[in-house]
Write an enzyme that holds these catalytic residues in place. Structure first.
Site, PDB file in Angstrom:
ATOM      1  N   HIS A  28       0.836  -1.201   0.000  1.00 46.17           N
ATOM      2  CA  HIS A  28       0.000   0.000   0.000  1.00 46.17           C
ATOM      3  C   HIS A  28       0.863   1.240   0.000  1.00 46.17           C
ATOM      4  CE1 HIS A  28       0.638   1.337   4.196  1.00 46.17           C
ATOM      5  NE2 HIS A  28       0.760   0.053   4.455  1.00 46.17           N
ATOM      6  N   CYS A  29       0.276   2.356  -0.423  1.00 45.42           N
ATOM      7  CA  CYS A  29       0.947   3.647  -0.347  1.00 45.42           C
ATOM      8  C   CYS A  29       0.124   4.536   0.576  1.00 45.42           C
ATOM      9  CB  CYS A  29       1.130   4.261  -1.734  1.00 45.42           C
ATOM     10  SG  CYS A  29      -0.421   4.603  -2.579  1.00 45.42           S
ATOM     11  N   MET A  30       0.187   5.826   0.391  1.00 44.88           N
ATOM     12  CA  MET A  30      -0.455   6.758   1.316  1.00 44.88           C
ATOM     13  C   MET A  30      -1.978   6.694   1.253  1.00 44.88           C
ATOM     14  SD  MET A  30       0.825   9.067   3.431  1.00 44.88           S
ATOM     15  CE  MET A  30       0.502  10.598   4.296  1.00 44.88           C
ATOM     16  N   ARG A  32      -3.907   4.146  -1.015  1.00 51.70           N
ATOM     17  CA  ARG A  32      -4.578   3.000  -1.633  1.00 51.70           C
ATOM     18  C   ARG A  32      -3.894   1.665  -1.350  1.00 51.70           C
ATOM     19  NH1 ARG A  32      -3.300   5.881  -7.304  1.00 51.70           N
ATOM     20  NH2 ARG A  32      -3.247   7.624  -5.889  1.00 51.70           N
TER      21      ARG A  32
END
Length: 649
Positions: A28-30, A32
Site C-alpha cells: 500500500h501507499c499513502m 490506496r
C-alpha cells in the site's frame, strides 16, 4: 468499533477480488491498497466500489483500492494478517485451509504484539525528544572525541601543549555547542512533545544550568543546606520540569483572558516552574547525591570485582539524573593523595557496556535500516567516550537494552576490579580516549576492562535485551516494501473556529489542476479538493501551522493537520512510492508541531525524473466535505509561502 470496520473492509475486498487465493501479494501507499491479482476475471469492480469506506478503484498493473490516509495502512495490514504473510510477501496457496490459517495467524498475532503500556509510552516520548538531536550528537561527539584523545596525549606528555593546545581548545568549543547546553535543547524538544511553548521549554532547560548564579554566593539546597550545582537533577529532571510546564501553561491558557495571555501566561509559567525546578527538583537530586557519597565510599572499601561490578553497573543511571557531579571531588582527592583515581576507569566501563549493547542491537535488528543508521552514527562517538548518543538515541528509548548495557558496564568494572584497579592520572573522558591517562603502565588492565564491557554488553543484550516489538519491526522492515505507518497523534488539537483560512504553497513551481494529473485518485477528487504544483525546487515547507499526522517511511508523502483543523496531504510526485525513499530526506517527525514555512522534506527532482516518475505534487484537503468551499487562488506560477488555497467554513 474501529477494529471491526478495518476487518470488515479487508474481508469485503477479498470477497470482491475472488478471495485471498486470487491475490499474489498486497502492498500500500499513502492512499490506496495495491493488489497483484492472479485472475482478473474473478474481480468484481462494482462490488469493490460499493464497499463502505472505499473511495474508488483503479485498474493498472496492480489493482488499486482507494481508501485514504490513516485507514489504508490498517486495512492492508489486516489483509496480510488474515493470510499469515507480511506486506509485500507472496501469498501461499490458501485454498484448502484458509479459515484454519486465519485463526492460527490471529492467535499468533495476539501472542506477538504486546499491549501498550505507560512504560512504553514514556520510552517513546524519550525517543522523540532525543532522536532529532542525534546528528548533532554524532558530529559534535566525534569532534569532542578527537579533542579528548589529543588532550589526554598532551597530559600524558606524548604531545606538546604549545603546538596542540589551541587546536584542542577550538575542538572543545565546537563540542560544547551541544553538550554544554544539552539541557536547553532537551527543554525545547520536550516542550514540543508535551505541547508547551518551545521557547519556554528552552528557558526551563537553561534554568538547570544556574547561569545567573554568583559562584561566591550559591543557592542552597533547601533540604540540607549544601550549595546547588549546575546540572543537578540531570536531563531527566529537565524533562520532568518541562512536563510540569506544559500542564501549567495549558491550564493558564484556559483561564487567562486572551488580551493578557501573551504577558501573564509565559511570566507565571516560567516563575512557578522555575522556582519548582530550583527549590524542589534540583534539591531532591542533591539529597540523593549526598547519600550516594557514603555508599560509593563503602563500595570502594569493599574492593575487588564486586565493587567494580556495582559501580560500573550503576554509573549510567547516575548520569541520567545528574548525580555523577558528586564524583568529581572524589576523583580529585584520589589524584591528590595517590597520584591517580582508580574510580574513573571503573566508571568508564559503563560506556563500554553501551557500545557492546549497541553492537548487539545492530546485529539483531540489522534489517531495520533506519535504526541501523542511528547505531552506525552513534557507535564511533561512544567508543571515543561520548555516551549521550548511545544512551538517549539507542538503548534508553528501547528500555531493556539500557538495563543490559548497564550489566555489561558492571562486567567491565568487575574485570578491572579483579585485575587490580588501574588508575587515571587526570579526569578525562572514558572509552579508548582514556588509555593515555592510565597510570603505572596498567593500560592493559583498562583495555581488558573495555573488552569485558563490550563483550558483556553484547552478550547480555543479544540474548536478553532485544524488545519483542523492535525485533518484529526489524523482521518486517525488509519485506514490507513501500509501507505507510500512521499512528494516532498523541496531541489532542482542538480546531480553531474560522470563517476563511488560507493554505500557503509548500513549494515553488507551476500550478497544475488536479484534473490534469495522470492519476485517477487525485484527478477525480476522490481524496478531496486541492491543486498540484510542478516544482522547480525540491524543498517542501509546511503550508500551515499545525501537527504532522503521518509520514511514509518512503518520505514521499506527508500529512499535516492545521491548528484550525484543516487536514492536508502533500504527495511529492506520481507513483514515487516505488522509489522506496531514494531521493527523499525528511526533517520532521510524526506528532511534531510545525509552523507555516518550516522545512518538512527535500526531494531530489533529478533522481525522481531520471527514474521515470513525474515530480508533480498534489496538495489536497482530505476533509474537504467539512467546508463550504475550497478554492484555488493561484493558477499559473506560485512561490513557496505564497497563498495557494482559501477555505471557507
Amino acid at each position: 468499533m474501529a477494529e471491526e470496520k478495518i476487518t470488515r473492509i479487508a474481508r469485503e475486498i477479498y470477497e470482491n477480488v475472488g478471495g485471498p487465493e486470487n491475490v499474489r501479494k498486497v502492498i500500500h501507499c499513502m492512499t490506496r491498497v495495491r493488489m497483484t491479482i492472479i485472475d482478473e476475471t474473478k474481480v468484481d469492480l462494482a462490488g469493490l466500489k460499493a464497499i463502505k469506506g472505499v473511495l474508488g478503484v483503479i485498474e493498472d498493473e496492480t489493482l488499486q483500492v482507494v481508501i485514504g490516509p490513516g485507514t489504508v495502512n490498517k486495512v492492508a495490514q489486516a489483509m496480510v494478517d488474515m493470510v499469515g504473510v507480511k506486506l509485500g510477501e507472496p501469498f501461499p496457496d490458501t485454498s484448502d485451509s484458509l479459515d484454519e490459517l486465519m485463526a492460527k495467524t490471529k492467535a499468533n498475532a495476539k501472542e506477538k504484539y504486546n499491549k501498550p503500556s505507560k512504560f512504553k509510552a514514556v520510552l517513546n516520548t524519550i525517543a522523540k525528544i532525543f532522536v532529532p538531536l542525534i546528528p548533532a550528537f554524532v558530529g559534535a561527539g566525534l569532534i569532542g572525541g578527537l579533542a579528548s584523545v589529543l588532550s589526554n596525549l598532551v597530559t600524558a606528555g606524548t604531545l606538546d601543549l604549545a603546538t596542540w593546545g589551541q587546536i584542542i581548545t577550538v575542538l572543545k568549543i565546537i563540542q560544547g555547542g551541544i553538550f554544554s547546553y544539552l539541557a536547553i535543547y532537551v527543554g525545547l524538544n520536550s516542550a514540543q512533545e508535551f505541547g508547551a511553548t518551545p521557547a519556554l521549554g528552552g528557558v526551563i532547560g537553561a534554568v538547570s544550568l544556574l547561569l545567573g548564579m554568583d559562584p561566591n554566593a550559591p543557592l542552597k539546597n533547601v533540604f540540607n543546606g549544601t550549595p546547588l550545582s549546575a546540572g543537578q537533577g540531570g536531563i531527566i529532571g529537565v524533562i520532568f520540569a518541562v512536563w510540569l510546564l506544559a500542564i501549567f501553561e495549558k491550564r493558564l491558557h484556559k483561564f487567562v483572558p486572551e488580551s493578557l495571555d501573551i504577558i501573564i501566561t509565559p511570566t507565571l509559567s516560567l516563575l512557578v516552574i522555575g522556582l519548582a525546578e530550583i527549590f524542589l527538583i534540583m534539591p531532591v537530586a542533591g539529597v540523593i547525591s549526598s547519600s550516594l557519597v557514603g555508599a560509593i565510599n563503602f563500595i570502594l572499601s569493599v574492593g575487588g570485582g564486586i565493587s567494580g561490578f556495582v559501580l560500573g553497573a550503576l554509573f549510567l543511571p547516575m548520569v541520567m539524573f545528574g548525580l555523577h557531579q558528586i564524583l568529581t571531588p572524589i576523583h580529585l582527592e584520589m589524584i591528590s593523595k595517590t597520584g591517580s583515581t582508580q574510580l574513573l576507569p571503573v566508571l568508564a566501563m559503563a560506556g563500554a557496556g553501551q557500545v557492546g549493547a549497541a553492537i548487539a542491537l545492530w546485529v539483531r535488528l540489522r534489517k531495520d535500516k533506519e535504526f541501523v543508521e542511528r547505531v552506525k552514527g552513534a557507535l564511533p562517538v561512544g567508543i571515543l567516550g561520548i555516551g549521550e548518543p548511545l544512551i538517549y538515541g539507542i538503548t534508553l528509548p528501547l528500555g531493556r537494552p539500557f538495563v543490559t548495557a548497564c550489566i555489561g558496564g558492571g562486567i567491565g568494572g568487575a574485570v578491572i576490579g579483579a585485575l587490580g584497579n588501574a588508575g587515571a592520572i587526570a579526569i578525562g573522558p572514558s572509552g579508548v580516549a582514556l588509555l593515555p591517562l592510565i597510570a603505572d603502565g596498567k593500560w592493559w588492565i583498562y583495555l581488558c576492562g573495555l573488552l569485558g564491557g563490550y563483550i558483556g554488553g553484547f552478550v547480555a543484550t543479544y540474548f536478553f535485551g532485544i524488545p519483542a516489538d523492535a525485533k518484529m519491526k526489524a523482521d518486517n522492515y525488509a519485506t514490507v516494501g513501500p509501507k505507510e505507518v500512521v499512528e494516532p497523534t498523541l496531541k489532542v488539537v482542538e480546531p480553531v473556529k474560522f470563517k476563511t483560512t488560507t493554505i500557503k504553497a509548500p513549494l515553488s513551481g507551476k500550478v497544475v489542476k488536479l484534473s490534469k494529473l495522470n492519476d485517477q485518485v487525485f484527478a477525480s477528487g476522490l481524496m478531496g479538493k486541492g491543486v498540484a504544483i510542478e516544482p522547480t525546487n525540491g524543498e517542501v515547507c509546511a503550508p500551515v501551522t499545525g501537527t504532522i499526522t503521518s509520514i511514509l517511511p518512503t518520505k514521499h508523502a506527508i500529512g499535516i493537520t492545521s491548528d484550525e483543523g484543516v487536514e492536508l496531504l502533500i504527495h511529492v510526485g506520481m507513483d514515487t512510492v516505488e522509489l522506496k525513499g531514494v531521493g527523499f530526506e525528511c526533517f520532521v517527525n510524526e506528532n511534531e508541531h510545525v509552523k507555516a514555512g518550516d522545512l518538512l522534506l527535500k526531494a531530489d527532482l533529478k533522481k525522481i525524473k531520471a527514474a521515470g516518475f513525474s515530480a508533480t505534487t498534489p496538495i489536497v484537503v482530505t476533509n474537504t466535505k467539512e467546508y463550504s468551499a475550497v478554492e484555488v487562488i493561484s493558477s499559473t506560477e506560485v512561490t513557496k509561502g505564497y497563498p495557494l488555497i482559501t477555505i471557507k467554513a
